[in-house]
Design a protein around this motif. Sequence first.
Motif, PDB file in Angstrom:
ATOM      1  N   UNK A 101      61.078  63.826  66.286  1.00 44.07           N
ATOM      2  CA  UNK A 101      62.253  64.803  66.672  1.00 44.07           C
ATOM      3  C   UNK A 101      61.934  66.043  67.562  1.00 44.07           C
ATOM      4  N   UNK A 102      60.573  66.172  67.807  1.00 39.21           N
ATOM      5  CA  UNK A 102      60.061  67.459  68.417  1.00 39.21           C
ATOM      6  C   UNK A 102      60.955  67.752  69.604  1.00 39.21           C
ATOM      7  N   UNK A 103      61.297  67.006  70.466  1.00 38.91           N
ATOM      8  CA  UNK A 103      62.039  67.339  71.605  1.00 38.91           C
ATOM      9  C   UNK A 103      63.649  67.405  71.421  1.00 38.91           C
ATOM     10  N   UNK A 104      63.811  67.273  70.192  1.00 40.75           N
ATOM     11  CA  UNK A 104      65.587  67.147  69.702  1.00 40.75           C
ATOM     12  C   UNK A 104      65.904  68.425  68.716  1.00 40.75           C
ATOM     13  N   UNK A 105      64.765  68.885  67.938  1.00 45.50           N
ATOM     14  CA  UNK A 105      64.540  69.798  67.111  1.00 45.50           C
ATOM     15  C   UNK A 105      63.890  71.081  67.267  1.00 45.50           C
ATOM     16  N   UNK A 106      64.631  72.237  66.931  1.00 45.67           N
ATOM     17  CA  UNK A 106      63.982  73.472  67.093  1.00 45.67           C
ATOM     18  C   UNK A 106      63.138  73.761  65.831  1.00 45.67           C
ATOM     19  N   UNK A 107      63.112  73.032  64.810  1.00 40.06           N
ATOM     20  CA  UNK A 107      62.588  73.452  63.618  1.00 40.06           C
ATOM     21  C   UNK A 107      61.260  72.377  62.776  1.00 40.06           C
ATOM     22  N   UNK A 108      61.111  71.315  63.456  1.00 36.22           N
ATOM     23  CA  UNK A 108      60.413  70.441  63.063  1.00 36.22           C
ATOM     24  C   UNK A 108      59.837  69.217  64.123  1.00 36.22           C
ATOM     25  N   UNK A 109      58.738  68.665  63.838  1.00 33.54           N
ATOM     26  CA  UNK A 109      58.338  67.854  64.981  1.00 33.54           C
ATOM     27  C   UNK A 109      58.648  66.218  64.349  1.00 33.54           C
ATOM     28  N   UNK A 110      58.578  65.974  62.992  1.00 32.69           N
ATOM     29  CA  UNK A 110      58.677  64.697  62.656  1.00 32.69           C
ATOM     30  C   UNK A 110      59.580  64.734  61.221  1.00 32.69           C
ATOM     31  N   UNK A 111      60.348  63.766  61.271  1.00 26.16           N
ATOM     32  CA  UNK A 111      61.209  63.190  60.123  1.00 26.16           C
ATOM     33  C   UNK A 111      60.392  61.737  59.530  1.00 26.16           C
ATOM     34  N   UNK A 112      60.187  62.048  58.372  1.00 30.68           N
ATOM     35  CA  UNK A 112      59.645  60.513  57.744  1.00 30.68           C
ATOM     36  C   UNK A 112      60.796  60.209  56.951  1.00 30.68           C
ATOM     37  N   UNK A 113      61.412  59.248  57.010  1.00 28.81           N
ATOM     38  CA  UNK A 113      62.337  58.545  55.943  1.00 28.81           C
ATOM     39  C   UNK A 113      61.801  57.610  55.068  1.00 28.81           C
ATOM     40  N   UNK A 114      61.975  57.615  53.814  1.00 31.09           N
ATOM     41  CA  UNK A 114      61.600  56.548  52.933  1.00 31.09           C
ATOM     42  C   UNK A 114      62.529  56.327  51.796  1.00 31.09           C
ATOM     43  N   UNK A 115      62.897  55.163  51.328  1.00 33.68           N
ATOM     44  CA  UNK A 115      63.472  54.682  50.299  1.00 33.68           C
ATOM     45  C   UNK A 115      62.789  54.369  48.967  1.00 33.68           C
TER      46      UNK A 115
ATOM     47  N   UNK B 138      57.316  72.238  56.973  1.00 35.16           N
ATOM     48  CA  UNK B 138      57.307  72.669  58.482  1.00 35.16           C
ATOM     49  C   UNK B 138      57.215  71.861  59.633  1.00 35.16           C
ATOM     50  N   UNK B 139      56.096  71.151  59.807  1.00 32.14           N
ATOM     51  CA  UNK B 139      56.138  70.605  61.103  1.00 32.14           C
ATOM     52  C   UNK B 139      56.653  69.178  60.869  1.00 32.14           C
ATOM     53  N   UNK B 140      56.533  68.764  59.363  1.00 30.80           N
ATOM     54  CA  UNK B 140      56.970  67.494  59.140  1.00 30.80           C
ATOM     55  C   UNK B 140      57.917  67.645  57.897  1.00 30.80           C
ATOM     56  N   UNK B 141      59.181  66.975  58.215  1.00 33.88           N
ATOM     57  CA  UNK B 141      60.070  67.027  56.972  1.00 33.88           C
ATOM     58  C   UNK B 141      60.294  65.655  56.482  1.00 33.88           C
ATOM     59  N   UNK B 142      60.293  65.458  55.205  1.00 32.60           N
ATOM     60  CA  UNK B 142      60.345  64.194  54.589  1.00 32.60           C
ATOM     61  C   UNK B 142      61.620  63.962  53.774  1.00 32.60           C
ATOM     62  N   UNK B 143      62.356  62.746  53.906  1.00 32.90           N
ATOM     63  CA  UNK B 143      63.500  62.505  53.220  1.00 32.90           C
ATOM     64  C   UNK B 143      63.305  61.250  52.491  1.00 32.90           C
ATOM     65  N   UNK B 144      63.064  61.650  51.084  1.00 32.43           N
ATOM     66  CA  UNK B 144      63.264  60.143  50.419  1.00 32.43           C
ATOM     67  C   UNK B 144      64.639  59.905  49.615  1.00 32.43           C
ATOM     68  N   UNK B 145      65.009  58.980  49.891  1.00 36.48           N
ATOM     69  CA  UNK B 145      66.472  58.513  49.443  1.00 36.48           C
ATOM     70  C   UNK B 145      66.470  57.413  48.526  1.00 36.48           C
ATOM     71  N   UNK B 146      67.537  57.307  47.627  1.00 39.73           N
ATOM     72  CA  UNK B 146      67.835  56.264  46.670  1.00 39.73           C
ATOM     73  C   UNK B 146      68.413  55.509  47.924  1.00 39.73           C
ATOM     74  N   UNK B 147      68.130  54.095  47.982  1.00 40.44           N
ATOM     75  CA  UNK B 147      68.695  53.203  48.875  1.00 40.44           C
ATOM     76  C   UNK B 147      70.401  53.617  49.258  1.00 40.44           C
ATOM     77  N   UNK B 148      71.072  53.393  48.417  1.00 35.36           N
ATOM     78  CA  UNK B 148      72.544  53.572  48.526  1.00 35.36           C
ATOM     79  C   UNK B 148      72.852  55.006  49.329  1.00 35.36           C
ATOM     80  N   UNK B 149      72.200  55.708  48.936  1.00 39.27           N
ATOM     81  CA  UNK B 149      72.395  57.438  49.508  1.00 39.27           C
ATOM     82  C   UNK B 149      71.828  57.176  50.932  1.00 39.27           C
ATOM     83  N   UNK B 150      70.840  56.547  51.147  1.00 35.72           N
ATOM     84  CA  UNK B 150      70.250  56.558  52.488  1.00 35.72           C
ATOM     85  C   UNK B 150      71.251  55.836  53.277  1.00 35.72           C
ATOM     86  N   UNK B 151      71.902  54.760  52.805  1.00 29.01           N
ATOM     87  CA  UNK B 151      73.020  54.144  53.637  1.00 29.01           C
ATOM     88  C   UNK B 151      74.076  54.888  53.976  1.00 29.01           C
ATOM     89  N   UNK B 152      74.400  55.835  52.930  1.00 30.95           N
ATOM     90  CA  UNK B 152      75.666  56.630  53.235  1.00 30.95           C
ATOM     91  C   UNK B 152      75.482  57.779  54.300  1.00 30.95           C
TER      92      UNK B 152
END
Length: 137
Positions: free
Chosen positions: A37-51, A93-107
């Motif tokens: 997301x480096x070109x789309x975000x002013x606050x981080x380079x990567x989003x890591x999504x996991x469930x 900072x440069x990496x923001x991690x989102x860990x979701x319970x699967x139903x919340x991720x879908x929401x």
Amino acid sequence: MNRRSRPKRPETTRDMAFLCAAAGLDKKAQDLILLDVAELSGYTDFFLLASGRSTRQCAAIAENMARVMKKAGLKPLSITGLKEGGWVLLDFGDVVVHVFHQPVRELYDLESLWSDAPKVDIKIDELPELSDLEQDS
């Protein structure tokens, strides 16, 4: 490695994201997606999504990521949602991690919200090896 060994400090933000991914997979995280997301975000380079399959597993995944990153010399700027476990956010900072319970991720469907971000291929054989790390300190 002896008991006081530390993982190698990541040299790039991509290495940081891969270390987080390895720590997540160590606790059986599912459906990992790395978005550049480096070109789309002013606050981080990567989003890591996991469930996770449960809120408790999500908390365990996030706790392990924080522990592994700390051993590598990188403490999170913040951790949000750990007690609830439905959506845990770890901000390195440069990496923001989102860990979701699967139903919340879908929401919330962050993959669609950030659909313009290129996906980075996560190859298991390219991830750092965690098997020789002390996991319970």
